[in-house]
Design a protein around this motif. Structure first.
Motif, PDB file in Angstrom:
ATOM      1  N   SER A  20      12.513  -5.799  -1.923  1.00  0.00           N
ATOM      2  CA  SER A  20      13.027  -4.614  -1.226  1.00  0.00           C
ATOM      3  C   SER A  20      12.630  -3.338  -1.947  1.00  0.00           C
ATOM      4  N   PHE A  21      12.667  -3.371  -3.278  1.00  0.00           N
ATOM      5  CA  PHE A  21      12.306  -2.195  -4.071  1.00  0.00           C
ATOM      6  C   PHE A  21      10.842  -1.833  -3.835  1.00  0.00           C
ATOM      7  N   ALA A  22       9.978  -2.840  -3.736  1.00  0.00           N
ATOM      8  CA  ALA A  22       8.557  -2.580  -3.470  1.00  0.00           C
ATOM      9  C   ALA A  22       8.385  -1.876  -2.125  1.00  0.00           C
ATOM     10  N   ARG A  23       9.154  -2.302  -1.140  1.00  0.00           N
ATOM     11  CA  ARG A  23       9.079  -1.656   0.184  1.00  0.00           C
ATOM     12  C   ARG A  23       9.581  -0.210   0.115  1.00  0.00           C
ATOM     13  N   VAL A  24      10.646   0.005  -0.663  1.00  0.00           N
ATOM     14  CA  VAL A  24      11.180   1.359  -0.839  1.00  0.00           C
ATOM     15  C   VAL A  24      10.149   2.254  -1.518  1.00  0.00           C
ATOM     16  N   ILE A  25       9.482   1.725  -2.540  1.00  0.00           N
ATOM     17  CA  ILE A  25       8.458   2.495  -3.253  1.00  0.00           C
ATOM     18  C   ILE A  25       7.306   2.840  -2.323  1.00  0.00           C
ATOM     19  N   HIS A  26       6.863   1.868  -1.527  1.00  0.00           N
ATOM     20  CA  HIS A  26       5.759   2.137  -0.599  1.00  0.00           C
ATOM     21  C   HIS A  26       6.149   3.216   0.405  1.00  0.00           C
ATOM     22  N   GLU A  27       7.355   3.126   0.925  1.00  0.00           N
ATOM     23  CA  GLU A  27       7.842   4.141   1.866  1.00  0.00           C
ATOM     24  C   GLU A  27       7.882   5.514   1.196  1.00  0.00           C
ATOM     25  N   THR A  28       8.277   5.536  -0.092  1.00  0.00           N
ATOM     26  CA  THR A  28       8.337   6.793  -0.842  1.00  0.00           C
ATOM     27  C   THR A  28       6.945   7.378  -1.036  1.00  0.00           C
ATOM     28  N   MET A  29       5.976   6.530  -1.344  1.00  0.00           N
ATOM     29  CA  MET A  29       4.593   6.986  -1.484  1.00  0.00           C
ATOM     30  C   MET A  29       4.091   7.628  -0.199  1.00  0.00           C
ATOM     31  N   ARG A  30       4.387   6.990   0.916  1.00  0.00           N
ATOM     32  CA  ARG A  30       3.948   7.516   2.212  1.00  0.00           C
ATOM     33  C   ARG A  30       4.677   8.822   2.532  1.00  0.00           C
ATOM     34  N   ARG A  31       5.979   8.888   2.213  1.00  0.00           N
ATOM     35  CA  ARG A  31       6.766  10.090   2.477  1.00  0.00           C
ATOM     36  C   ARG A  31       6.262  11.268   1.649  1.00  0.00           C
ATOM     37  N   ARG A  32       5.795  10.993   0.440  1.00  0.00           N
ATOM     38  CA  ARG A  32       5.301  12.037  -0.456  1.00  0.00           C
ATOM     39  C   ARG A  32       3.808  12.314  -0.251  1.00  0.00           C
ATOM     40  N   ASN A  33       3.224  11.672   0.753  1.00  0.00           N
ATOM     41  CA  ASN A  33       1.799  11.866   1.075  1.00  0.00           C
ATOM     42  C   ASN A  33       0.886  11.494  -0.090  1.00  0.00           C
ATOM     43  N   ILE A  34       1.261  10.448  -0.815  1.00  0.00           N
ATOM     44  CA  ILE A  34       0.433   9.942  -1.910  1.00  0.00           C
ATOM     45  C   ILE A  34      -0.507   8.874  -1.342  1.00  0.00           C
ATOM     46  N   THR A  35      -1.781   9.111  -1.414  1.00  0.00           N
ATOM     47  CA  THR A  35      -2.767   8.160  -0.884  1.00  0.00           C
ATOM     48  C   THR A  35      -3.525   7.416  -1.976  1.00  0.00           C
ATOM     49  N   VAL A  36      -3.522   7.986  -3.194  1.00  0.00           N
ATOM     50  CA  VAL A  36      -4.222   7.364  -4.321  1.00  0.00           C
ATOM     51  C   VAL A  36      -3.342   7.485  -5.562  1.00  0.00           C
ATOM     52  N   ILE A  37      -3.224   6.397  -6.329  1.00  0.00           N
ATOM     53  CA  ILE A  37      -2.480   6.412  -7.588  1.00  0.00           C
ATOM     54  C   ILE A  37      -3.370   5.860  -8.687  1.00  0.00           C
ATOM     55  N   ASN A  38      -3.603   6.696  -9.694  1.00  0.00           N
ATOM     56  CA  ASN A  38      -4.414   6.290 -10.834  1.00  0.00           C
ATOM     57  C   ASN A  38      -5.777   5.724 -10.402  1.00  0.00           C
ATOM     58  N   GLY A  39      -6.350   6.340  -9.362  1.00  0.00           N
ATOM     59  CA  GLY A  39      -7.666   5.939  -8.877  1.00  0.00           C
ATOM     60  C   GLY A  39      -7.663   4.803  -7.882  1.00  0.00           C
ATOM     61  N   ASN A  40      -6.490   4.257  -7.564  1.00  0.00           N
ATOM     62  CA  ASN A  40      -6.392   3.126  -6.636  1.00  0.00           C
ATOM     63  C   ASN A  40      -5.718   3.557  -5.337  1.00  0.00           C
ATOM     64  N   PRO A  41      -6.262   3.125  -4.186  1.00  0.00           N
ATOM     65  CA  PRO A  41      -5.687   3.547  -2.903  1.00  0.00           C
ATOM     66  C   PRO A  41      -4.339   2.902  -2.616  1.00  0.00           C
ATOM     67  N   VAL A  42      -3.456   3.691  -2.025  1.00  0.00           N
ATOM     68  CA  VAL A  42      -2.157   3.181  -1.592  1.00  0.00           C
ATOM     69  C   VAL A  42      -2.326   2.548  -0.207  1.00  0.00           C
ATOM     70  N   PRO A  43      -1.865   1.308  -0.016  1.00  0.00           N
ATOM     71  CA  PRO A  43      -2.001   0.674   1.307  1.00  0.00           C
ATOM     72  C   PRO A  43      -1.341   1.514   2.398  1.00  0.00           C
ATOM     73  N   VAL A  44      -2.043   1.673   3.512  1.00  0.00           N
ATOM     74  CA  VAL A  44      -1.465   2.412   4.636  1.00  0.00           C
ATOM     75  C   VAL A  44      -0.284   1.641   5.207  1.00  0.00           C
ATOM     76  N   ILE A  45      -0.425   0.324   5.268  1.00  0.00           N
ATOM     77  CA  ILE A  45       0.632  -0.558   5.759  1.00  0.00           C
ATOM     78  C   ILE A  45       1.074  -1.465   4.620  1.00  0.00           C
ATOM     79  N   TYR A  46       2.371  -1.663   4.472  1.00  0.00           N
ATOM     80  CA  TYR A  46       2.891  -2.523   3.408  1.00  0.00           C
ATOM     81  C   TYR A  46       2.347  -3.937   3.554  1.00  0.00           C
ATOM     82  N   THR A  47       1.861  -4.490   2.442  1.00  0.00           N
ATOM     83  CA  THR A  47       1.310  -5.845   2.449  1.00  0.00           C
ATOM     84  C   THR A  47       2.222  -6.803   1.690  1.00  0.00           C
ATOM     85  N   ASN A  48       2.350  -6.567   0.374  1.00  0.00           N
ATOM     86  CA  ASN A  48       3.219  -7.420  -0.430  1.00  0.00           C
ATOM     87  C   ASN A  48       3.653  -6.668  -1.685  1.00  0.00           C
TER      88      ASN A  48
END
Length: 222
Positions: free
Chosen positions: A167-195
């Motif tokens: 659940s925490f991973a899903r919350v973090i992903h939602e937070t990344m999307r809400r904050r318009n974060i598309t890349v973290i430390n050079g790695n892309p943030v998934p547009v859709i939650y995977t795992n």
């Protein structure tokens, strides 16, 4: 209950933690809010020491302190040493854990967020923390104020932790999307939650010593 300071509400059916905590905040009318889990306890001055910090600065919208792990009879066993003052920015996700469950906050700050996700069964507090930190800063009080009860049922506890981690991973992903974060430390943030693994892998660098040392330096000059 005869004490007029307390109000009792009950859901007709069990709708889960996210729904219930959101409903509590919808019903609340006070200037400050905080949650305590039903099997835990507070020290007598817990509320006072956090409210003192909330009254000092308009920029501080939340306050938290240390917790001590207790046995089933709430006898203190060990202080959780990882709780500390955070460096709040858009890349803070409470990985590793640095904020504890008794988190007092200003209700007017909460009302500026989208509110607790009512469908969440786990990681409800994390959802609350991350949304509030987009509104203002949180102050750490270097004092033990919360008694966190540990239960002897290891199997149940392990299962609950695994569910909370997902659940925490899903919350973090939602937070990344809400904050318009598309890349973290050079790695892309998934547009859709995977795992959960994909999300935590994005944040592995935040658990490393160089990153944590840099945060300590930032706090000195903040």
């Amino acid at each position: 209950m005869q004490d007029s300071r307390f109000k009792f509400y009950q859901n007709k059916t069990n709708k889960g933690c996210g729904y219930t905590k959101r409903k509590c905040l919808d019903l609340s009318t006070g200037e400050y809010c905080a949650f305590i889990d039903p099997d835990d306890a507070l020290f007598s001055d817990a509320v006072e020491c956090l409210l003192d910090e909330l009254c000092k600065s308009s920029k501080v919208i939340a306050a938290y302190s240390k917790l001590v792990f207790c046995d089933e009879n709430l006898n203190p066993q060990e202080i959780f040493s990882k709780i500390r003052q955070i460096h709040n920015n858009k890349y803070f996700f409470n990985i590793p854990i640095q904020i504890q469950p008794f988190f007092a906050f200003k209700r007017n700050a909460y009302m500026k967020t989208s509110g607790i996700n009512p469908i969440l069964k786990n990681a409800v507090d994390q959802d609350l923390y991350l949304k509030l930190l987009e509104i203002g800063d949180a102050k750490f009080v270097d004092k033990v104020s919360y008694k966190y009860r540990l239960h002897s049922n290891g199997i149940s506890q392990h299962g609950a932790k695994q569910s909370a981690k997902e659940s925490f991973a899903r919350v973090i992903h939602e937070t990344m999307r809400r904050r318009n974060i598309t890349v973290i430390n050079g790695n892309p943030v998934p547009v859709i939650y995977t795992n959960a693994k994909d999300i935590y892998n994005l944040l592995n660098y935040q658990t490393k010593i160089p990153y944590r040392l840099m945060n300590k330096i930032r706090m000195v000059f903040q």
